[in-house]
Motif scaffolding. Sequence first.
Motif, PDB file in Angstrom:
ATOM      1  N   ARG A   1       0.730  -1.179   0.035  1.00 33.16           N
ATOM      2  CA  ARG A   1      -0.089   0.094   0.221  1.00 33.16           C
ATOM      3  C   ARG A   1       0.865   1.396   0.093  1.00 33.16           C
ATOM      4  N   ARG A   2       2.170   1.239   0.862  1.00 35.43           N
ATOM      5  CA  ARG A   2       2.824   2.372   0.745  1.00 35.43           C
ATOM      6  C   ARG A   2       3.601   2.841  -0.658  1.00 35.43           C
ATOM      7  N   HIS A   3       3.343   1.642  -1.475  1.00 39.93           N
ATOM      8  CA  HIS A   3       4.173   1.785  -2.826  1.00 39.93           C
ATOM      9  C   HIS A   3       2.972   1.721  -3.887  1.00 39.93           C
ATOM     10  N   GLY A   4       1.889   2.149  -3.453  1.00 40.20           N
ATOM     11  CA  GLY A   4       0.627   2.560  -4.399  1.00 40.20           C
ATOM     12  C   GLY A   4      -0.316   1.613  -4.855  1.00 40.20           C
ATOM     13  N   TYR A   5      -0.205   0.474  -4.211  1.00 42.16           N
ATOM     14  CA  TYR A   5      -1.022  -0.739  -4.472  1.00 42.16           C
ATOM     15  C   TYR A   5      -2.135  -0.559  -3.654  1.00 42.16           C
ATOM     16  N   ARG A   6      -3.412  -0.801  -4.354  1.00 42.26           N
ATOM     17  CA  ARG A   6      -4.842  -0.747  -3.675  1.00 42.26           C
ATOM     18  C   ARG A   6      -5.530  -2.220  -3.516  1.00 42.26           C
ATOM     19  N   ASP A   7      -6.189  -2.413  -2.337  1.00 46.34           N
ATOM     20  CA  ASP A   7      -7.166  -3.755  -2.452  1.00 46.34           C
ATOM     21  C   ASP A   7      -8.034  -3.774  -3.554  1.00 46.34           C
ATOM     22  N   MET A   8      -8.155  -4.622  -4.164  1.00 44.76           N
ATOM     23  CA  MET A   8      -8.935  -5.188  -5.410  1.00 44.76           C
ATOM     24  C   MET A   8     -10.295  -5.783  -4.935  1.00 44.76           C
ATOM     25  N   SER A   9     -11.213  -5.697  -5.383  1.00 44.12           N
ATOM     26  CA  SER A   9     -12.550  -6.302  -5.205  1.00 44.12           C
ATOM     27  C   SER A   9     -13.043  -7.639  -6.212  1.00 44.12           C
ATOM     28  N   PRO A  10     -13.097  -9.116  -5.779  1.00 41.93           N
ATOM     29  CA  PRO A  10     -12.872  -9.367  -4.139  1.00 41.93           C
ATOM     30  C   PRO A  10     -11.569  -8.973  -3.887  1.00 41.93           C
ATOM     31  N   SER A  11     -11.097  -8.877  -2.574  1.00 37.02           N
ATOM     32  CA  SER A  11      -9.725  -8.499  -2.281  1.00 37.02           C
ATOM     33  C   SER A  11      -8.686  -9.831  -2.018  1.00 37.02           C
ATOM     34  N   THR A  12      -9.465 -11.035  -1.702  1.00 40.45           N
ATOM     35  CA  THR A  12      -8.817 -12.149  -1.113  1.00 40.45           C
ATOM     36  C   THR A  12      -8.838 -13.106  -2.289  1.00 40.45           C
ATOM     37  N   ILE A  13      -7.848 -13.992  -2.128  1.00 45.74           N
ATOM     38  CA  ILE A  13      -8.042 -15.444  -2.693  1.00 45.74           C
ATOM     39  C   ILE A  13      -7.786 -16.438  -1.693  1.00 45.74           C
TER      40      ILE A  13
END
Length: 203
Positions: free
Chosen positions: A173-185
């Motif tokens: 997250r500190r390097h610009g990544y965001r959680d997706m939807s759905p967020s998990t596998i």
Amino acid sequence: MTSTDTTPTLRLAGPDDIGTVADIVADAFDHLKVIHYLVPDPGRRRTVARDWYRLYITHAIGGAGQVVVTNDATAAAVWFDRTREVREPEGYDKHLAELAGDHLPRFQHLDLQMEAHHPSDPHWHLLFLAVRPDRWSQGLGGRLMDHTHARLDADGIPAYLEATGLQNRALYRRHGYRDMSPSTIAVTDDTVLYRMWRPARNG
């Protein structure tokens, strides 16, 4: 001595680095729950997992992406270019069956879950970001990401990864990544990977 003096430089890995990069990943990932799921036998775990990493590292270096490594062999990032046709490593099914043995169904399950949840938009995929344990928390993972992100941003290309835990997710997250939807596998009931997407930033 300044930090600049002790910070390793980065370079693109070549065929002669495949074994070294596989060792870096094996050292860094030995504690992960997903690796313990893949190879429950601790006596075989490192050997089997290392051979599996090697398949992908060889594929990336061979033209499917790129591998960035520190010049002191303490950290590496294995990327795949998914802006074009996606190919498996050559002979993947055969090699996977040989290396995994009785654990093959677990590897096949993970592969199916990861591919089913993989985004379809063109991007680069950070499959492995690995730092040897004695160099954790020294900024090497961030430097490796920044190295490739700069080029991706210049070309307007987003990035994707599967984080292996909450601590890693915070780093990404500190390097610009965001959680997706759905967020998990959900690999198993108690083994989860976190899907994360980094939009390209304007240079």
